[in-house]
Scaffold this motif. Structure first.
Motif, PDB file in Angstrom:
ATOM      1  N   LYS A 350       0.862  -1.188   0.000  1.00 64.88           N
ATOM      2  CA  LYS A 350       0.000   0.000   0.000  1.00 64.88           C
ATOM      3  C   LYS A 350       0.896   1.234   0.000  1.00 64.88           C
ATOM      4  O   LYS A 350       1.615   1.495   0.954  1.00 64.88           O
ATOM      5  N   ILE A 351       0.864   1.988  -1.117  1.00 66.39           N
ATOM      6  CA  ILE A 351       1.692   3.180  -1.268  1.00 66.39           C
ATOM      7  C   ILE A 351       0.778   4.404  -1.283  1.00 66.39           C
ATOM      8  O   ILE A 351      -0.209   4.437  -2.020  1.00 66.39           O
ATOM      9  N   THR A 352       1.128   5.409  -0.488  1.00 69.28           N
ATOM     10  CA  THR A 352       0.317   6.622  -0.395  1.00 69.28           C
ATOM     11  C   THR A 352       1.142   7.834  -0.795  1.00 69.28           C
ATOM     12  O   THR A 352       2.299   7.976  -0.391  1.00 69.28           O
ATOM     13  N   ALA A 353       0.547   8.697  -1.618  1.00 68.58           N
ATOM     14  CA  ALA A 353       1.157   9.973  -1.996  1.00 68.58           C
ATOM     15  C   ALA A 353       0.064  11.030  -1.950  1.00 68.58           C
ATOM     16  O   ALA A 353      -0.881  10.990  -2.741  1.00 68.58           O
ATOM     17  N   ASP A 385       4.307  12.444  -8.126  1.00 62.39           N
ATOM     18  CA  ASP A 385       5.484  12.374  -8.983  1.00 62.39           C
ATOM     19  C   ASP A 385       6.040  10.956  -9.098  1.00 62.39           C
ATOM     20  O   ASP A 385       7.001  10.740  -9.835  1.00 62.39           O
ATOM     21  N   LEU A 386       5.485  10.017  -8.357  1.00 59.26           N
ATOM     22  CA  LEU A 386       5.984   8.645  -8.426  1.00 59.26           C
ATOM     23  C   LEU A 386       5.641   8.025  -9.784  1.00 59.26           C
ATOM     24  O   LEU A 386       4.557   8.254 -10.319  1.00 59.26           O
ATOM     25  N   LYS A 387       6.571   7.242 -10.313  1.00 55.26           N
ATOM     26  CA  LYS A 387       6.363   6.582 -11.588  1.00 55.26           C
ATOM     27  C   LYS A 387       7.117   5.258 -11.592  1.00 55.26           C
ATOM     28  O   LYS A 387       7.773   4.899 -10.598  1.00 55.26           O
ATOM     29  N   GLN A 391      12.001   5.046  -6.394  1.00 54.78           N
ATOM     30  CA  GLN A 391      12.373   4.332  -5.167  1.00 54.78           C
ATOM     31  C   GLN A 391      11.412   4.706  -4.053  1.00 54.78           C
ATOM     32  O   GLN A 391      11.068   5.883  -3.876  1.00 54.78           O
ATOM     33  N   VAL A 392      10.974   3.703  -3.315  1.00 51.76           N
ATOM     34  CA  VAL A 392      10.023   3.917  -2.223  1.00 51.76           C
ATOM     35  C   VAL A 392      10.450   3.074  -1.018  1.00 51.76           C
ATOM     36  O   VAL A 392      11.231   2.126  -1.140  1.00 51.76           O
ATOM     37  N   GLU A 393       9.921   3.437   0.127  1.00 53.02           N
ATOM     38  CA  GLU A 393      10.067   2.632   1.328  1.00 53.02           C
ATOM     39  C   GLU A 393       8.751   2.658   2.085  1.00 53.02           C
ATOM     40  O   GLU A 393       8.008   3.647   2.018  1.00 53.02           O
TER      41      GLU A 393
END
Length: 431
Positions: A350-353, A385-387, A391-393
């Motif tokens: 689960k990624i949140t922006a 801006d993530l694509k 890189q994510v954590e």
């Protein structure tokens, strides 16, 4: 009355289409462009003519013959008076439509169905392909004659600067010309005639219904966000059988040159194929024969699934419970210093922006006792801006699924079975 979705007989499909289209364009111009009651009335007459021809009402063909004949004479007069090539082009186009109305009257009188009408190659007029591609735009595109001319020359090469040719001798110089203004331009090229439409309205009148019918979230967002569209169409004579690979490549070269940062998706009207705009789609369009594969996604499909679905909750619980198995396998690969050569280790998290949250696959590059580090393995739908590759954590408790290879077999992928069960249940409920 003939069913509205059934094509008219007697070879009058294209006649009805162009009569209605020109009428609609004139109405839009009279209302939105420059208020002119004469243009509005002419547009209304042509729109009604197209509808009558579509319904196989002979009066529509008589009206079309009269109106297109009048427009032919009017533009021939303007061409002779002002010595501008565009008026000659318009007069030829209207003369062709008038001839089609006359031919439709002859076929109606003789009872010749369109299925019996063969061209020189033995193919019916109805079998002629529609060579067209459409861009869905977030914002309307500013386009004028001079700009389009430069784009055409860049995409196709050659000289198309004779838009204001004062005589036929001038028109023979160069490779072609561009005439018109938004919302419609005409391009004369060695390969034939092309139309470029540039409208500041949604492509579908029932846009909300189209959005609801799309299950893939990227496509749904693209259709929902678009407010304008532009297209490139290749016009082919009724007796011509074009090479589709060559024709679509020409259309695609110009279309991709017209695309910009506001381009959201591409549509092939003949097949209703739709795909989100991307570099991969551009490469596919510029490959011979690939226009037939526009319905194939260039990315992993994003399907909406309810967070509280019991099947998904069970899959997430299994992934969390068996997480140590994934962590041990990852550490064993890292201890052998073969991270770059070994099989990939991916997790769905689960990624949140901002205010947007998505469940997306991530290539794992490092593990901590409480956190996972990695690169996005899919393009997100709306994560700022993530694509792809960003890189994510994220904390381990946000992991929803995982996968790695063991003895050339995948381990994990608990959510796939859950998604399959949910989609089967949805299809059963819809039936």
């Amino acid at each position: 009355m003939k069913p509205i979705f059934k094509r008219p007989r007697f070879g009058t499909t294209s006649t009805a289409f162009w009569a209605a289209t020109i009428g609609l364009l004139l109405i839009i111009a009279a209302v939105a462009g420059w208020p002119n009651p004469v243009i509005f009335v002419m547009g209304a007459i042509l729109l009604a003519t197209g509808l009558l021809i579509w319904q196989e009402i002979t009066a529509g063909l008589w009206i079309g013959l009269s109106v297109f004949g009048l427009l032919t004479v009017l533009h021939l007069t303007r061409a002779a008076t002002y010595f501008q090539l565009r008026y000659l082009i318009y007069s030829l186009a209207f003369a062709q439509l008038g001839y089609e109305c006359w031919r439709g009257l002859q076929r109606t009188r003789d009872g010749i169905d369109s299925e019996d009408i063969d061209d020189e190659n033995g193919d019916g007029e109805e079998d002629k392909p529609m060579i067209s591609l459409v861009l869905l735009q977030r914002q309307p595109k500013y386009l004028e004659n001079m700009i389009l001319t430069k784009v055409v020359e860049s995409a196709w090469g050659g000289d198309y600067s004779n838009s204001d040719a004062q005589s036929d001798d001038d028109a023979d110089d160069g490779d072609g010309f561009v005439v018109g203004e938004s919302p419609m331009f005409v391009i004369k090229a060695p390969a034939g005639m092309f139309l470029v439409h540039n409208f500041d309205v949604p492509y579908w009148d029932n846009k909300d219904e189209v959005v609801e019918a799309i299950g893939e979230l990227r496509l749904r967002n693209a259709v929902e966000e678009h407010t304008a569209w532009l297209s490139v169409d290749m016009l082919t004579p009724g007796d011509e059988e074009p090479d589709l690979n060559e024709a679509y490549l020409l259309v695609a070269k110009l279309l991709t040159a017209l695309a910009d940062e506001d381009t959201l998706a591409v549509v092939r009207p003949e097949s209703l194929d739709l795909n989100v705009w991307s570099d991969d789609v551009v490469a596919r369009l510029l490959t011979p024969g690939a226009y037939e594969e526009l319905s194939l996604p260039d990315n992993a499909p994003v399907i909406p699934i309810a967070d509280d679905a019991p099947e998904m909750r069970a899959a997430i619980a299994t992934a969390q419970q068996r997480w140590p198995e994934f962590a041990d396998a990852f550490q064993q690969r890292a201890s052998h210093d073969k991270a770059d050569d070994g099989p990939s280790f991916v997790v769905k998290a689960k990624i949140t922006a901002g205010d947007s949250t998505e469940f997306i696959w991530v290539d794992v590059i490092g593990l901590e006792p409480k956190f996972v580090h990695g690169h996005l393995a899919n393009d997100p739908v709306a994560l700022g801006d993530l694509k792809l590759g960003s890189q994510v954590e994220f904390p381990i408790e946000d992991v929803c699924d995982w996968c790695y290879e063991k003895d050339d077999e995948p381990v994990g992928l608990f959510s796939l079975e859950a998604i399959r069960q949910i989609q089967e249940a949805q299809q059963t409920n819809e039936q």
